[in-house]
Write a protein that holds these residues in place. Structure first.
Motif, short mmCIF file in Angstrom:
data_model
loop_
_atom_site.label_atom_id
_atom_site.label_comp_id
_atom_site.label_asym_id
_atom_site.label_seq_id
_atom_site.Cartn_x
_atom_site.Cartn_y
_atom_site.Cartn_z
N LEU A 29 15.34 -3.85 -11.26
CA LEU A 29 13.89 -4.10 -11.88
C LEU A 29 13.41 -2.96 -12.87
O LEU A 29 13.92 -1.73 -12.46
CB LEU A 29 12.91 -4.10 -10.44
N ASN A 30 12.84 -3.53 -13.92
CA ASN A 30 12.38 -2.49 -14.84
C ASN A 30 11.17 -1.90 -14.38
O ASN A 30 10.12 -2.86 -14.66
CB ASN A 30 12.36 -3.16 -16.25
N VAL A 31 10.90 -0.66 -14.00
CA VAL A 31 9.88 0.16 -13.76
C VAL A 31 9.38 0.94 -14.97
O VAL A 31 10.07 1.90 -15.26
CB VAL A 31 9.98 0.73 -12.43
N PRO A 32 8.13 0.81 -15.23
CA PRO A 32 7.64 1.59 -16.38
C PRO A 32 7.32 3.14 -15.92
O PRO A 32 7.12 3.46 -14.64
CB PRO A 32 6.46 0.86 -16.75
N SER A 33 7.91 4.01 -16.67
CA SER A 33 7.69 5.30 -16.41
C SER A 33 6.06 5.66 -16.68
O SER A 33 5.36 4.82 -17.27
CB SER A 33 8.31 6.46 -17.47
N LYS A 34 5.62 6.70 -16.02
CA LYS A 34 4.22 6.97 -15.95
C LYS A 34 3.56 6.93 -17.63
O LYS A 34 4.28 7.92 -18.23
CB LYS A 34 4.12 8.44 -15.30
N GLY A 35 2.59 6.27 -17.64
CA GLY A 35 1.91 6.15 -19.03
C GLY A 35 2.53 5.77 -20.00
O GLY A 35 2.05 5.23 -21.23
N GLN A 36 3.72 4.84 -19.69
CA GLN A 36 4.41 4.18 -20.72
C GLN A 36 4.41 2.43 -20.14
O GLN A 36 4.03 2.15 -19.23
CB GLN A 36 6.10 4.23 -20.53
N LYS A 37 4.80 1.57 -21.13
CA LYS A 37 4.91 0.28 -21.13
C LYS A 37 6.09 -0.49 -21.20
O LYS A 37 6.96 0.27 -21.85
CB LYS A 37 3.60 -0.64 -22.01
N SER A 43 0.76 -1.18 -0.09
CA SER A 43 -0.08 0.06 -0.22
C SER A 43 0.77 1.33 0.03
O SER A 43 0.50 2.34 -0.41
CB SER A 43 -1.07 -0.19 1.17
N ASN A 44 1.84 1.18 0.52
CA ASN A 44 3.00 2.50 0.70
C ASN A 44 4.06 2.37 -0.44
O ASN A 44 4.95 3.24 -0.60
CB ASN A 44 3.55 2.34 1.95
N ASP A 45 4.17 1.43 -1.43
CA ASP A 45 5.01 1.41 -2.43
C ASP A 45 4.89 2.42 -3.44
O ASP A 45 3.94 2.13 -4.13
CB ASP A 45 5.12 -0.06 -2.93
N ARG A 46 5.73 3.19 -3.74
CA ARG A 46 5.64 4.26 -4.51
C ARG A 46 5.46 3.69 -6.19
O ARG A 46 4.83 4.62 -7.04
CB ARG A 46 6.91 5.33 -4.58
N HIS A 47 5.81 2.74 -6.50
CA HIS A 47 5.74 2.25 -7.68
C HIS A 47 4.24 1.57 -8.16
O HIS A 47 3.92 1.54 -9.33
CB HIS A 47 7.11 1.36 -8.17
N VAL A 48 3.64 0.84 -7.23
CA VAL A 48 2.68 0.06 -7.48
C VAL A 48 1.23 0.59 -6.65
O VAL A 48 0.19 -0.22 -7.00
CB VAL A 48 2.81 -1.50 -7.23
N ALA A 49 1.60 1.54 -5.64
CA ALA A 49 0.44 1.88 -4.89
C ALA A 49 -0.74 2.47 -5.71
O ALA A 49 -1.88 2.20 -5.21
CB ALA A 49 0.78 2.65 -3.91
#
Length: 291
Positions: free
Chosen positions: A84-92, A39-45
């Motif tokens: 880990l590969n984390v997508p940018s906002k609005g990107q896949k 719930s507090n993870d900035r990438h997946v919350a």
């Protein structure tokens, strides 16, 4: 490298979401666990809360970020999150990046002791419910059962006959240890208790063992009057409400549905967490209700 076979979009949309024989009660618990842990993870919350019954849980796991994050939440530093590969906002993410993430997920699970030999990389990429649930339950077992270990809790030896060897105790399954633990406390109140259990599934359906165990450990918080309710669903709800009001931060491994459907997985995680919190095997713990 795994080969991904693309599905026709019209085919995907024409087939209603299916849990593939996963009990709905157990699927819902996995979604609740993920939501609470991240719930507090900035990438997946922003993806939360998740729902297993409509498929949003499995859709959210397809790029490998969420499950990998869950692994590190349960077992900090299981892997270096910088890889880990984390997508940018609005990107896949690209197919290659997704493959890298899911490999990180699967290898990290194996590295921390999860039993995932039946999990296929391609199924993870597709968000297959069985594969995803397998990993989440393994992480829940790891989190909740860590202290059900005689090396970490020597008092577990009290649950065995004095002539039982240390090797025999060490080789006893965590499920069997918890069965012995429940019965140990029930017999402390009544040596001839008719409520002893042999499994953590069918033996717990009527809530008798749960309530009597909690009454032994926390008598002021869990009165036996809970058992005055004869309707099993209402009794289970009263137990659940009382417990999570007392321990609001505990993962919701136990639900009314999981009790009524006799989910052994649910019971195992719930009792493992309770054992870690308050085993009642050390002198003075039973009557002291402070956290």
């Amino acid at each position: 490298m795994a080969r991904i076979v693309a599905k026709d979009e019209s085919e995907e949309n024409s087939v209603p979401f299916s849990l593939q024989n996963i009990p709905p009660a157990e699927a819902s618990i996995t979604a609740s666990f993920v939501t609470q842990e991240l719930s507090n993870d900035r990438h997946v919350a922003h993806l939360l809360p998740l729902n297993a019954l409509n498929g949003t849980l499995y859709e959210a796991t397809k790029n490998g970020v969420l499950l990998s994050k869950l692994i590190n939440s349960v077992k900090p530093d299981a892997f270096d999150e910088r890889v880990l590969n984390v997508p940018s906002k609005g990107q896949k993410l690209s197919t290659e990046q997704i493959l890298e993430n899911q490999n990180i997920c699967l290898n990290s699970c194996k590295g921390i002791g999860c039993h995932v030999s039946n999990v296929d990389l391609v199924d993870l990429i597709r968000g297959d419910p069985v594969a995803v649930n397998t990993i989440i339950w393994e992480l829940m077992f790891l989190s909740s059962l860590e202290h059900v270990d005689v090396k970490k809790q020597p008092e577990i030896s009290k649950l065995f006959d004095p002539d039982t060897s240390s090797d025999q105790i060490s080789s006893t399954s965590k499920s069997e240890i918890l069965v012995r633990w429940v019965n140990y406390h029930l017999k402390s109140k009544d040596p001839n208790s008719p409520h002893l259990v042999t499994t953590l599934g069918t033996g717990m359906q009527d809530c008798e063992a749960y309530v009597r165990l909690l009454n032994c450990l926390l008598p002021n918080s869990f009165p036996l009057s809970i058992l005055d309710e004869k309707n099993q669903e209402l009794r289970a709800k009263k137990l659940i409400d009382t417990y999570y009001n007392k321990f609001p931060g505990h993962p919701r491994y136990l639900t009314v549905d999981s009790i009524l459907t006799q989910s052994e997985k649910s019971s195992l995680c719930f009792l493992g967490t309770l054992f870690s919190t308050r085993s009642g095997l050390k002198t003075g713990l039973v009557n002291n209700e402070q956290h």
